[in-house]
Structure formats: C-alpha cells, structure tokens
Design a protein around this motif. Structure first.
Motif, mmCIF file in Angstrom:
data_model
loop_
_atom_site.group_PDB
_atom_site.id
_atom_site.type_symbol
_atom_site.label_atom_id
_atom_site.label_comp_id
_atom_site.label_asym_id
_atom_site.label_seq_id
_atom_site.Cartn_x
_atom_site.Cartn_y
_atom_site.Cartn_z
ATOM 1 N N LEU A 90 5.161 52.522 214.111
ATOM 2 C CA LEU A 90 5.101 51.369 213.215
ATOM 3 C C LEU A 90 4.529 50.171 213.976
ATOM 4 C CD1 LEU A 90 8.559 51.637 211.413
ATOM 5 C CD2 LEU A 90 6.323 52.136 210.447
ATOM 6 N N LYS A 91 3.524 49.551 213.393
ATOM 7 C CA LYS A 91 2.946 48.373 214.030
ATOM 8 C C LYS A 91 3.921 47.200 213.938
ATOM 9 C CE LYS A 91 -1.778 49.779 212.957
ATOM 10 N NZ LYS A 91 -3.045 49.409 212.277
ATOM 11 N N LYS A 92 3.769 46.266 214.850
ATOM 12 C CA LYS A 92 4.712 45.156 214.917
ATOM 13 C C LYS A 92 4.709 44.331 213.633
ATOM 14 C CE LYS A 92 6.428 42.177 218.569
ATOM 15 N NZ LYS A 92 6.160 41.596 219.902
ATOM 16 N N GLU A 93 3.508 44.148 213.054
ATOM 17 C CA GLU A 93 3.443 43.347 211.838
ATOM 18 C C GLU A 93 3.963 44.096 210.609
ATOM 19 O OE1 GLU A 93 -0.580 45.239 212.710
ATOM 20 O OE2 GLU A 93 0.958 44.109 213.796
ATOM 21 N N GLU A 94 4.191 45.417 210.743
ATOM 22 C CA GLU A 94 4.697 46.209 209.620
ATOM 23 C C GLU A 94 6.217 46.288 209.600
ATOM 24 O OE1 GLU A 94 2.852 49.968 210.037
ATOM 25 O OE2 GLU A 94 0.877 49.292 209.363
ATOM 26 N N ILE A 95 6.866 45.880 210.690
ATOM 27 C CA ILE A 95 8.329 45.969 210.758
ATOM 28 C C ILE A 95 8.922 44.715 210.105
ATOM 29 C CG2 ILE A 95 10.294 46.353 212.287
ATOM 30 C CD1 ILE A 95 8.385 47.439 214.358
ATOM 31 N N LYS A 96 8.823 44.649 208.791
ATOM 32 C CA LYS A 96 9.347 43.531 208.010
ATOM 33 C C LYS A 96 10.190 44.089 206.866
ATOM 34 C CE LYS A 96 7.046 40.371 210.346
ATOM 35 N NZ LYS A 96 7.731 39.393 211.208
ATOM 36 N N TYR A 97 11.418 43.639 206.787
ATOM 37 C CA TYR A 97 12.324 44.120 205.738
ATOM 38 C C TYR A 97 11.788 43.791 204.352
ATOM 39 C CZ TYR A 97 16.678 44.783 203.136
ATOM 40 O OH TYR A 97 17.619 45.199 202.232
ATOM 41 N N ASP A 98 11.189 42.607 204.199
ATOM 42 C CA ASP A 98 10.677 42.195 202.888
ATOM 43 C C ASP A 98 9.555 43.104 202.395
ATOM 44 O OD1 ASP A 98 12.457 40.113 202.906
ATOM 45 O OD2 ASP A 98 11.021 38.661 203.734
ATOM 46 N N ILE A 99 8.806 43.706 203.316
ATOM 47 C CA ILE A 99 7.709 44.592 202.905
ATOM 48 C C ILE A 99 8.249 45.806 202.167
ATOM 49 C CG2 ILE A 99 5.866 46.098 203.776
ATOM 50 C CD1 ILE A 99 5.401 44.141 206.022
ATOM 51 N N TYR A 100 9.425 46.305 202.597
ATOM 52 C CA TYR A 100 9.953 47.551 202.052
ATOM 53 C C TYR A 100 10.917 47.337 200.893
ATOM 54 C CZ TYR A 100 7.924 49.296 206.349
ATOM 55 O OH TYR A 100 7.045 49.592 207.364
ATOM 56 N N LYS A 101 11.120 46.105 200.478
ATOM 57 C CA LYS A 101 11.978 45.876 199.310
ATOM 58 C C LYS A 101 11.372 46.487 198.051
ATOM 59 C CE LYS A 101 14.649 41.740 200.498
ATOM 60 N NZ LYS A 101 14.900 40.319 200.164
ATOM 61 N N ARG A 102 10.066 46.342 197.908
ATOM 62 C CA ARG A 102 9.393 46.914 196.736
ATOM 63 C C ARG A 102 9.488 48.444 196.745
ATOM 64 N NH1 ARG A 102 8.511 47.070 191.601
ATOM 65 N NH2 ARG A 102 6.489 47.933 191.007
ATOM 66 N N LEU A 103 9.411 49.040 197.939
ATOM 67 C CA LEU A 103 9.575 50.490 198.056
ATOM 68 C C LEU A 103 10.971 50.909 197.620
ATOM 69 C CD1 LEU A 103 8.481 53.241 199.013
ATOM 70 C CD2 LEU A 103 9.298 52.669 201.300
ATOM 71 N N ASN A 104 11.959 50.096 197.937
ATOM 72 C CA ASN A 104 13.326 50.398 197.535
ATOM 73 C C ASN A 104 13.483 50.340 196.016
ATOM 74 O OD1 ASN A 104 16.339 48.799 197.132
ATOM 75 N ND2 ASN A 104 16.298 50.761 198.185
ATOM 76 N N GLU A 105 12.805 49.387 195.367
ATOM 77 C CA GLU A 105 12.854 49.308 193.906
ATOM 78 C C GLU A 105 12.232 50.550 193.262
ATOM 79 O OE1 GLU A 105 10.989 45.714 192.760
ATOM 80 O OE2 GLU A 105 12.404 44.401 193.813
ATOM 81 N N LEU A 106 11.120 50.997 193.803
ATOM 82 C CA LEU A 106 10.493 52.217 193.282
ATOM 83 C C LEU A 106 11.403 53.424 193.488
ATOM 84 C CD1 LEU A 106 6.831 51.678 194.562
ATOM 85 C CD2 LEU A 106 7.656 51.415 192.220
ATOM 86 N N TRP A 107 12.076 53.474 194.633
ATOM 87 C CA TRP A 107 12.951 54.611 194.906
ATOM 88 C C TRP A 107 14.136 54.642 193.944
ATOM 89 C CZ3 TRP A 107 18.074 54.881 196.440
ATOM 90 C CH2 TRP A 107 18.520 56.158 196.825
ATOM 91 N N ARG A 108 14.676 53.468 193.621
ATOM 92 C CA ARG A 108 15.808 53.431 192.679
ATOM 93 C C ARG A 108 15.395 53.937 191.298
ATOM 94 N NH1 ARG A 108 18.390 47.543 193.321
ATOM 95 N NH2 ARG A 108 16.211 47.017 193.706
ATOM 96 N N GLY A 109 14.180 53.583 190.867
ATOM 97 C CA GLY A 109 13.695 54.126 189.600
ATOM 98 C C GLY A 109 13.520 55.635 189.669
ATOM 99 N N TYR A 110 13.054 56.108 190.805
ATOM 100 C CA TYR A 110 12.899 57.563 190.994
ATOM 101 C C TYR A 110 14.253 58.264 190.932
ATOM 102 C CZ TYR A 110 12.993 61.590 194.204
ATOM 103 O OH TYR A 110 13.244 62.799 194.795
ATOM 104 N N MET A 111 15.282 57.697 191.561
ATOM 105 C CA MET A 111 16.597 58.322 191.559
ATOM 106 C C MET A 111 17.236 58.302 190.181
ATOM 107 S SD MET A 111 17.271 59.679 194.418
ATOM 108 C CE MET A 111 19.003 60.016 194.160
#
Length: 242
Positions: A90-111
């Motif tokens: 993981l690149k240093k600029e990619e290690i941001k919690y806010d970046i993956y919040k949207r991924l978490n929303e998509l995952w909740r819809g998937y579940m």
C-alpha cells in the motif's frame, strides 16, 4: 617467299570477374581460373514447386504458433513475482481511513443482499425478508462471503495485544485480515484463534431504520482465500481456543 607462322590472337575477355582475377594473378592463370571456376561452373536450380511447398509449410507453422500465443491464457503471477512487483504494498498516500469509507458502504449493501434484506439495490419487504438471522440459517453464507470493505473489530484473540483493534479490511488473505484503522495505520490481524465483530446497519420500511445486525466471526472458520470460500461447503470446526 616464305611466310612466318601466325600467332593465334586470343579474344579479349571483358568480364568483371576476369578483371578482378587479372589484378591478383598472371594473365594465363587468371584466364584458367576464370574458365574453370566462373565460365564453366554449373548452375544448379531447384524445382520451383519444392520451394513453394517449403514456404507454405513455414507459413502454416508460423500461423499456428501465432494463433496459439494469441489464444493462450496468461499465466498467473507467482508469490515471488507478486512480492517483487509490490502488488500488495500500500502506498503511503493510499493509507487513509476516509478513502475506504465508501468501500465499506458498498460492502454493507453487498451483505444485505447476501442476507436477503435487499435485492437489486432495493429493500425487500417484510414478506420476502428473513425473520431471523442465525448461524444455522445464514452461517454458510456469512462464512463464504467476501470481507473486503468490512469494518472488523477484534474482540478475542490469542495475542492479547490485538484485542480492540478496529479497521476496514483492505486485504483478505488465507490466514490474515489487513485493515486500515481510523488513525490511518495498517494492521495485520491473524485469523487463527481470533474472533472478529462487525455490524451491518439496516435501512428501509417496517421499522428497520436505524437497527443493526451484529455478528461475531470466528477466524478459524474462514482460513481460506475469498475465491476459495465461495465454492466451498461450510463445515463447523472445533473452537477449543475460546
């Protein structure tokens, strides 16, 4: 009246090869070499049909090779090649919690779709919705699900120092979860002898707004890659570590 013998007059040879030979040899030697090696040398010709067949076979062979290379499936990268290319870094600029919040929303819809609460992006009404989610009814579905994007929290672990770590899963491997925490840190959590907790927020009609589904996932049950878990039959395992 006597006549002197007439000397034979040799015709002048005008040929590029003879001219070059005359520079390196005497006239007699140059003439002899020219006559034997150049002028009287046989010219062997191969039949045209034979050369055409050879060219045709070569063309067919190259065409088959090109077709094979074009249709061949690319070989997957080995673990060593992946490490050398840095596929999982993981690149240093990619290690941001806010970046993956949207991924978490998509995952909740998937579940919610996996559990039967949503279908084609819409909330399922009460009649088509499961009344209760339990290990017996949904355990196999939950164990075979993909957890990329899930927000996991360690509630029990053989390594006490891992308890309480919470973050969004960015990599689901065979034996570990790699998560990004709210402090923008990357943590690797072992699945073995570890219990994870995650929540799914419900939304929609019939009083579901604001309710949560809370699950505890035993890492020993899912020690497989996501692609392997999808087609694997779920089996209960011993939980002596609890």
């Amino acid at each position: 009246m006597t006549s002197s013998p007439r000397t034979p007059v040799t015709a002048t040879i005008s040929h590029p090869a003879h001219t070059l030979l005359s520079r390196a040899h005497s006239p007699d030697t140059a003439t002899r070499i020219f006559t034997d090696k150049v002028k009287n040398k046989p010219l062997l010709l191969q039949p045209t049909a034979s050369s055409d067949q050879r060219a045709l076979r070569r063309h067919i062979r190259l065409h088959k090779k090109e077709y094979f290379l074009r249709k061949r499936k690319p070989q997957p990268l080995s673990a060593k090649e992946k490490r050398q290319l840095g596929v999982f870094k993981l690149k240093k600029e990619e290690i941001k919690y806010d970046i993956y919040k949207r991924l978490n929303e998509l995952w909740r819809g998937y579940m919610l779709e996996v559990l039967g609460y949503m279908r084609d992006g819409e909330v399922v009404e009460s009649r088509g919705r499961p009344k209760q989610v339990s290990a017996q009814s949904h355990g196999a579905l939950l164990a075979s699900a993909d957890f990329h994007g899930a927000e996991m929290e360690v509630v029990r672990c053989a390594d006490v120092g891992k308890v309480g770590i919470k973050g969004i899963v960015v990599r689901d491997t065979k034996f570990t979860f790699v998560v990004v925490t709210a402090k923008d840190e990357v943590k690797t959590l072992p699945k073995k002898d570890t219990v994870f907790r995650y929540e799914i927020l419900l939304s929609g009609k019939d009083g579901l707004e604001g309710r949560k589904l809370v699950f505890e996932l035993h890492g020993n049950q899912i020690e497989l890659r996501p692609a392997d878990r999808a087609n694997r039959k779920f089996k209960w395992k011993a939980m002596d570590y609890l």
